[in-house]
Design a protein around this motif. Structure first.
Motif, PDB file in Angstrom:
ATOM      1  N   LEU A 438      24.992  80.885 -19.968  1.00 44.66           N
ATOM      2  CA  LEU A 438      24.485  82.044 -20.689  1.00 44.66           C
ATOM      3  C   LEU A 438      24.200  81.726 -22.180  1.00 44.66           C
ATOM      4  CD1 LEU A 438      26.043  85.434 -19.090  1.00 44.66           C
ATOM      5  CD2 LEU A 438      23.548  84.723 -19.493  1.00 44.66           C
ATOM      6  N   LYS A 439      25.151  81.219 -22.796  1.00 50.85           N
ATOM      7  CA  LYS A 439      25.183  80.921 -24.213  1.00 50.85           C
ATOM      8  C   LYS A 439      24.236  79.874 -24.486  1.00 50.85           C
ATOM      9  CE  LYS A 439      28.644  83.778 -25.562  1.00 50.85           C
ATOM     10  NZ  LYS A 439      27.939  85.061 -26.469  1.00 50.85           N
ATOM     11  N   ALA A 440      24.206  78.878 -23.574  1.00 43.58           N
ATOM     12  CA  ALA A 440      23.404  77.857 -23.895  1.00 43.58           C
ATOM     13  C   ALA A 440      21.836  78.345 -23.645  1.00 43.58           C
ATOM     14  CB  ALA A 440      23.248  76.476 -22.823  1.00 43.58           C
ATOM     15  N   GLY A 441      21.445  78.997 -22.950  1.00 41.53           N
ATOM     16  CA  GLY A 441      20.295  79.765 -22.439  1.00 41.53           C
ATOM     17  C   GLY A 441      19.912  80.614 -23.681  1.00 41.53           C
ATOM     18  N   ASP A 442      20.879  81.072 -24.547  1.00 40.49           N
ATOM     19  CA  ASP A 442      20.424  81.906 -25.648  1.00 40.49           C
ATOM     20  C   ASP A 442      20.718  81.048 -26.938  1.00 40.49           C
ATOM     21  OD1 ASP A 442      20.007  84.129 -24.305  1.00 40.49           O
ATOM     22  OD2 ASP A 442      22.095  85.065 -24.371  1.00 40.49           O
ATOM     23  N   ALA A 443      20.713  79.917 -26.694  1.00 42.84           N
ATOM     24  CA  ALA A 443      20.724  78.968 -27.828  1.00 42.84           C
ATOM     25  C   ALA A 443      21.914  79.013 -28.769  1.00 42.84           C
ATOM     26  CB  ALA A 443      19.359  79.045 -28.631  1.00 42.84           C
ATOM     27  N   GLN A 444      23.031  79.495 -28.277  1.00 36.62           N
ATOM     28  CA  GLN A 444      24.182  79.637 -28.845  1.00 36.62           C
ATOM     29  C   GLN A 444      25.175  78.164 -28.384  1.00 36.62           C
ATOM     30  OE1 GLN A 444      26.446  83.688 -28.783  1.00 36.62           O
ATOM     31  NE2 GLN A 444      24.362  84.359 -28.010  1.00 36.62           N
ATOM     32  N   PHE A 445      24.599  77.257 -28.687  1.00 40.76           N
ATOM     33  CA  PHE A 445      25.019  75.856 -28.426  1.00 40.76           C
ATOM     34  C   PHE A 445      26.519  75.453 -28.780  1.00 40.76           C
ATOM     35  CE2 PHE A 445      20.394  75.498 -28.728  1.00 40.76           C
ATOM     36  CZ  PHE A 445      20.221  75.200 -27.220  1.00 40.76           C
ATOM     37  N   ALA A 448      28.651  77.520 -26.245  1.00 40.33           N
ATOM     38  CA  ALA A 448      28.215  76.695 -24.996  1.00 40.33           C
ATOM     39  C   ALA A 448      29.085  75.697 -24.598  1.00 40.33           C
ATOM     40  CB  ALA A 448      26.896  76.544 -24.793  1.00 40.33           C
ATOM     41  N   ALA A 449      29.105  74.825 -25.612  1.00 37.17           N
ATOM     42  CA  ALA A 449      29.619  73.466 -25.825  1.00 37.17           C
ATOM     43  C   ALA A 449      31.109  73.526 -25.262  1.00 37.17           C
ATOM     44  CB  ALA A 449      29.490  72.649 -26.900  1.00 37.17           C
ATOM     45  N   LYS A 450      31.813  74.331 -26.165  1.00 38.75           N
ATOM     46  CA  LYS A 450      33.301  74.632 -25.915  1.00 38.75           C
ATOM     47  C   LYS A 450      33.657  75.298 -24.525  1.00 38.75           C
ATOM     48  CE  LYS A 450      33.933  75.140 -30.850  1.00 38.75           C
ATOM     49  NZ  LYS A 450      34.037  76.143 -31.955  1.00 38.75           N
ATOM     50  N   LEU A 451      32.857  76.141 -23.935  1.00 39.17           N
ATOM     51  CA  LEU A 451      32.913  76.510 -22.700  1.00 39.17           C
ATOM     52  C   LEU A 451      32.577  75.502 -21.555  1.00 39.17           C
ATOM     53  CD1 LEU A 451      31.214  80.188 -23.288  1.00 39.17           C
ATOM     54  CD2 LEU A 451      33.714  79.955 -22.760  1.00 39.17           C
ATOM     55  N   LEU A 452      31.551  74.885 -21.746  1.00 35.52           N
ATOM     56  CA  LEU A 452      31.293  73.908 -20.470  1.00 35.52           C
ATOM     57  C   LEU A 452      32.336  72.640 -20.719  1.00 35.52           C
ATOM     58  CD1 LEU A 452      27.555  74.169 -20.848  1.00 35.52           C
ATOM     59  CD2 LEU A 452      29.150  74.912 -19.032  1.00 35.52           C
ATOM     60  N   ALA A 453      33.020  72.609 -21.747  1.00 30.59           N
ATOM     61  CA  ALA A 453      33.862  71.265 -21.741  1.00 30.59           C
ATOM     62  C   ALA A 453      35.191  71.730 -21.077  1.00 30.59           C
ATOM     63  CB  ALA A 453      34.196  70.910 -23.196  1.00 30.59           C
ATOM     64  N   MET A 454      35.533  72.904 -20.639  1.00 28.65           N
ATOM     65  CA  MET A 454      36.880  73.241 -20.044  1.00 28.65           C
ATOM     66  C   MET A 454      36.939  72.364 -19.031  1.00 28.65           C
ATOM     67  SD  MET A 454      36.492  77.680 -20.928  1.00 28.65           S
ATOM     68  CE  MET A 454      38.011  77.833 -19.928  1.00 28.65           C
ATOM     69  N   LYS A 462      30.787  68.323 -11.979  1.00 23.68           N
ATOM     70  CA  LYS A 462      31.283  67.141 -12.508  1.00 23.68           C
ATOM     71  C   LYS A 462      30.417  66.716 -13.634  1.00 23.68           C
ATOM     72  CE  LYS A 462      28.345  64.154  -9.195  1.00 23.68           C
ATOM     73  NZ  LYS A 462      28.574  63.382  -8.315  1.00 23.68           N
ATOM     74  N   LEU A 463      29.393  67.359 -14.044  1.00 21.43           N
ATOM     75  CA  LEU A 463      28.412  67.104 -15.080  1.00 21.43           C
ATOM     76  C   LEU A 463      28.487  67.890 -16.309  1.00 21.43           C
ATOM     77  CD1 LEU A 463      25.107  65.815 -13.578  1.00 21.43           C
ATOM     78  CD2 LEU A 463      26.822  64.606 -14.659  1.00 21.43           C
ATOM     79  N   SER A 464      29.774  69.047 -16.041  1.00 19.51           N
ATOM     80  CA  SER A 464      29.733  69.871 -17.041  1.00 19.51           C
ATOM     81  C   SER A 464      30.219  69.495 -18.601  1.00 19.51           C
ATOM     82  CB  SER A 464      30.725  70.990 -16.722  1.00 19.51           C
ATOM     83  OG  SER A 464      32.172  70.617 -16.784  1.00 19.51           O
ATOM     84  N   ARG A 465      30.604  68.280 -18.424  1.00 19.98           N
ATOM     85  CA  ARG A 465      31.220  67.726 -20.032  1.00 19.98           C
ATOM     86  C   ARG A 465      29.683  66.984 -20.568  1.00 19.98           C
ATOM     87  NH1 ARG A 465      37.207  66.234 -19.271  1.00 19.98           N
ATOM     88  NH2 ARG A 465      38.001  68.325 -19.592  1.00 19.98           N
ATOM     89  N   VAL A 466      28.891  66.640 -19.803  1.00 26.00           N
ATOM     90  CA  VAL A 466      27.669  66.011 -20.001  1.00 26.00           C
ATOM     91  C   VAL A 466      26.818  67.075 -20.611  1.00 26.00           C
ATOM     92  CG1 VAL A 466      25.509  64.825 -19.367  1.00 26.00           C
ATOM     93  CG2 VAL A 466      27.798  64.192 -18.429  1.00 26.00           C
ATOM     94  N   LYS A 467      26.689  68.337 -20.116  1.00 24.70           N
ATOM     95  CA  LYS A 467      26.015  69.378 -20.525  1.00 24.70           C
ATOM     96  C   LYS A 467      26.702  70.024 -21.984  1.00 24.70           C
ATOM     97  CE  LYS A 467      24.521  70.381 -15.812  1.00 24.70           C
ATOM     98  NZ  LYS A 467      24.973  71.188 -14.552  1.00 24.70           N
ATOM     99  N   ALA A 468      28.051  69.984 -22.081  1.00 25.95           N
ATOM    100  CA  ALA A 468      28.744  70.258 -23.147  1.00 25.95           C
ATOM    101  C   ALA A 468      28.262  69.335 -23.969  1.00 25.95           C
ATOM    102  CB  ALA A 468      30.171  70.399 -22.984  1.00 25.95           C
ATOM    103  N   LEU A 469      28.218  68.170 -23.937  1.00 27.79           N
ATOM    104  CA  LEU A 469      27.856  67.161 -25.087  1.00 27.79           C
ATOM    105  C   LEU A 469      26.406  67.334 -25.611  1.00 27.79           C
ATOM    106  CD1 LEU A 469      28.516  64.591 -26.857  1.00 27.79           C
ATOM    107  CD2 LEU A 469      27.749  63.159 -24.669  1.00 27.79           C
ATOM    108  N   ILE A 470      25.356  67.769 -24.610  1.00 28.14           N
ATOM    109  CA  ILE A 470      24.179  68.222 -25.180  1.00 28.14           C
ATOM    110  C   ILE A 470      24.280  69.083 -25.922  1.00 28.14           C
ATOM    111  CG2 ILE A 470      21.878  68.841 -24.302  1.00 28.14           C
ATOM    112  CD1 ILE A 470      22.407  67.372 -21.783  1.00 28.14           C
ATOM    113  N   CYS A 471      24.865  70.278 -25.557  1.00 26.93           N
ATOM    114  CA  CYS A 471      24.988  71.343 -26.294  1.00 26.93           C
ATOM    115  C   CYS A 471      25.639  71.011 -27.766  1.00 26.93           C
ATOM    116  CB  CYS A 471      25.870  72.522 -25.735  1.00 26.93           C
ATOM    117  SG  CYS A 471      25.046  73.209 -24.313  1.00 26.93           S
TER     118      CYS A 471
END
Length: 628
Positions: A438-445, A448-454, A462-471
């Protein structure tokens, strides 16, 4: 446990098995035939669990036998003890399905009446973890007294006068095999492969030929397609007097699938499919593989025809030959929808994907394809349709819809779905994962990074930290970028320009494509342009074409098109650009690029098909000023 037959006579039935550490399976196996056998013989090859204890509970005679890397030796030891007129020889991870016990004595009676000495039973191979049916074939599991087994692995039942087989209808007797447990499959395959390779020098030429097939099968299951092709072709190149009962089609299928995975020459693949269809007319696997080959070569009209044929054949297939695709109608349906979509038949694509999702609430692939088709709808219409997918539904569907919306970063629709889900299930860790999207979709990167890295998110994806890194990169949070880049594989960091020392030639291009595709899903086109431009500066032209082809498989046509802009100007590149323009809906530009590719001598077999596809579209979609 005596057995009465319809003619008033008696026959003694022995149940035999070899086992080691099968405490989770052996009781189910024995219970499936217990009421119709006279004795049970278990040859235990070194169990350290409760296998022996459970077997004895059922009155089994347990023989302790030192394992000799020879399945036949262990099985023949059981046969030595068997006193029955007929033998049931199941493995511990096999069992007779439901209430078919009473049909076994009837089958034995029929076999004796028509002078048969072995009974072939339908066998379903299932995934030991989730119970999913993988394939179905026939297997020789009920033998008349007088057989023995030959060969250390993939042992074969043998008697001097030969096999005289009675084939049982699929609605009378069925065996379920649960041994395809992914947790242990690789270890089992490596063991089998070692035994097969070590034994090649000590067997006759006919058996060696059959072992070439089994070796190829091991390599195929291990996804070593180069060796799978090598050994399966050796099997076909040599003569063999032995008979692969019920699985003669399998070496064809394994070889064709390995050729497809290896991007082999199209004519080579189709030649083997022709051979398979000639040998097994009407086999659904052969027709499906032809369709898949056409699909991979972007010949969608031809592929559609073959997938429709496959769907019809699957429903009526009753052959003894193993059939894989008959138990995976969803894959056929998804590819059929893909053909409709590629042919610009959006209505039938939408209907196909919706039917799959509606029938299988947890089919995330169908949902993602369905959501992708909604992207050009007006916002209110899109929101209304998506809300209808989960409104008044159970938890499983609601969760699936929310996951699909998250993976496409569709924040307005996801927010409504999220709020409805949270009201009913407020304490789930899953909600933290969704909040990150939700945060990434609203550009609150940054958030979003901190949430997806949990850690909780990593357990879900298994790719959540890759997505967190992009954010984190999008948020320009250097501290978090440095921290996260150490937790992901180097290709992901290389794709984002964080590290440069990686050798592109040794990179897993799929991982680089995943990053680009994810950035496009976040709708960060300018960042994607920067990433692709950076890759082009640090790699060779052919690398960018390879990335484009992977992005195409992910349906990320915008990224694929941009990658081709950094490739040499030639007929092949013009064709790819034309195809990606076609998929993006820029038909006038696509048509021009296809024509240019033709003038440059393009050899792609699909070129004329695309020119024809576009010419046959409705007038309002014909190439012209407003075609886009």
């Amino acid at each position: 446990m005596s057995t009465e037959y319809r003619n008033g006579g008696k026959r003694k039935i022995s149940a035999c098995m070899i086992a080691k550490n099968e405490e989770n399976n052996i009781q189910r196996c024995i219970e499936s035939y217990y009421n119709i056998v006279n004795e049970i013989i278990v040859v235990d090859t070194g169990s350290t669990d409760k296998t022996v204890e459970i077997a004895k509970k059922f009155g089994a005679k347990v023989i302790h036998f030192e394992w000799q890397d020879d399945f036949s030796a262990a099985k023949n030891r059981a046969l030595e003890e068997a006193t029955g007129d007929w033998i049931l020889f199941l493995d511990a991870d096999e069992f007779f399905y439901e209430d078919c016990q009473e049909n076994i004595p009837k089958a034995i009676l029929e076999a004796e009446r028509i002078k048969k000495n072995v009974i072939a039973c339908p066998m379903i191979n299932t995934d030991g973890l989730n119970g999913a049916v993988l394939e179905e074939s026939y297997s020789l599991r009920i033998l008349k007294k007088g057989f023995h087994y030959r060969y250390p692995i993939h042992e074969a039942a043998y008697r001097k006068e030969g096999l005289k087989i009675l084939e049982i209808p699929k609605d009378k007797i069925k065996i379920v095999h649960t041994g395809y447990n992914q947790l242990f499959l690789e270890e089992k395959l490596e063991r089998n492969l070692g035994m097969l390779l070590n034994g090649l020098e000590n067997i006759d030429e006919s058996r060696k030929t059959i072992n070439f097939y089994y070796i190829g099968e091991c390599y195929f299951a291990l996804k070593d397609h180069e060796n799978a092709i090598k050994y399966t072709e050796l099997y076909f190149q040599n003569t063999c007097s032995e008979y692969l009962y019920g699985v003669q089609s399998k070496p064809y299928r394994n070889l064709i699938e390995s050729l497809i995975h290896s991007n082999a020459d199209r004519n080579r693949i189709l030649s083997w499919i022709d051979k398979m269809e000639e040998k097994f007319p009407g086999h659904p696997d052969a027709v499906f593989l032809r369709g898949l080959t056409c699909y991979n070569y972007r010949l969608f009209q031809l592929a559609l025809t073959e997938f429709c044929r496959t769907a019809v054949l699957m429903k009526s297939y009753e052959g003894i030959e193993l059939c894989k695709i008959a138990h995976n109608p969803t894959r056929v349906a998804l590819l059929t929808g893909g053909c409709y979509e590629a042919l610009k038949n959006t209505a039938d694509a939408f209907s196909t994907y919706y039917q799959i999702f509606d029938k299988e609430n947890d089919n995330i692939n169908a949902l993602l394809l369905l959501l992708n088709l909604t992207k050009n709808l007006p916002e209110s219409e899109k929101t209304g349709f998506i809300e209808s997918l989960y409104k008044n539904s159970g938890k499983a569907r609601h969760k699936t819809v929310m996951t699909g919306l998250a993976l496409y970063y569709m924040s307005p629709q996801l927010l409504k779905c999220f709020a409805a889900y949270k009201r009913n299930y407020p304490d789930e860790q899953f909600l933290y994962y969704i909040a990150g999207f939700l945060k990434a979709g609203d550009a609150q990167f940054d958030t979003a990074a901190k949430l997806l890295a949990m850690d909780e998110c990593l357990k879900i994806d298994k790719l959540s930290r890759v997505k967190a890194l992009i954010c984190a990169v999008l948020a320009d949070n250097r501290e978090y970028v440095d921290k996260l880049s150490k937790t992901v594989e180097p290709e992901y960091a290389f794709a984002l320009g964080i590290i440069r020392e990686t050798d592109p030639d040794k990179c897993d291009i799929n991982k680089i494509a995943v990053v680009i595709c994810e950035i496009y899903r976040m709708r960060q086109e300018l960042f994607a342009f920067k990433i692709i431009s950076g890759l082009a500066e640090n790699t060779q032209d052919i690398f960018m074409i390879k990335v484009a082809l992977i992005l195409e498989k992910f349906s990320c046509y915008q990224g694929a098109l941009l990658c081709t802009e950094y490739a040499p100007e030639n007929a092949g590149t013009y064709f790819l650009r034309g195809y990606y323009k076609y998929r993006l809906g820029y038909l006038s530009e696509a048509y021009g690029l296809f024509e240019l590719a033709g003038k440059q001598g393009c050899s792609d077999i699909a070129l004329e098909a695309y020119l024809e596809y576009i010419r046959q579209l409705p007038p309002d979609k014909q190439p012209g000023e407003n075609a886009e």
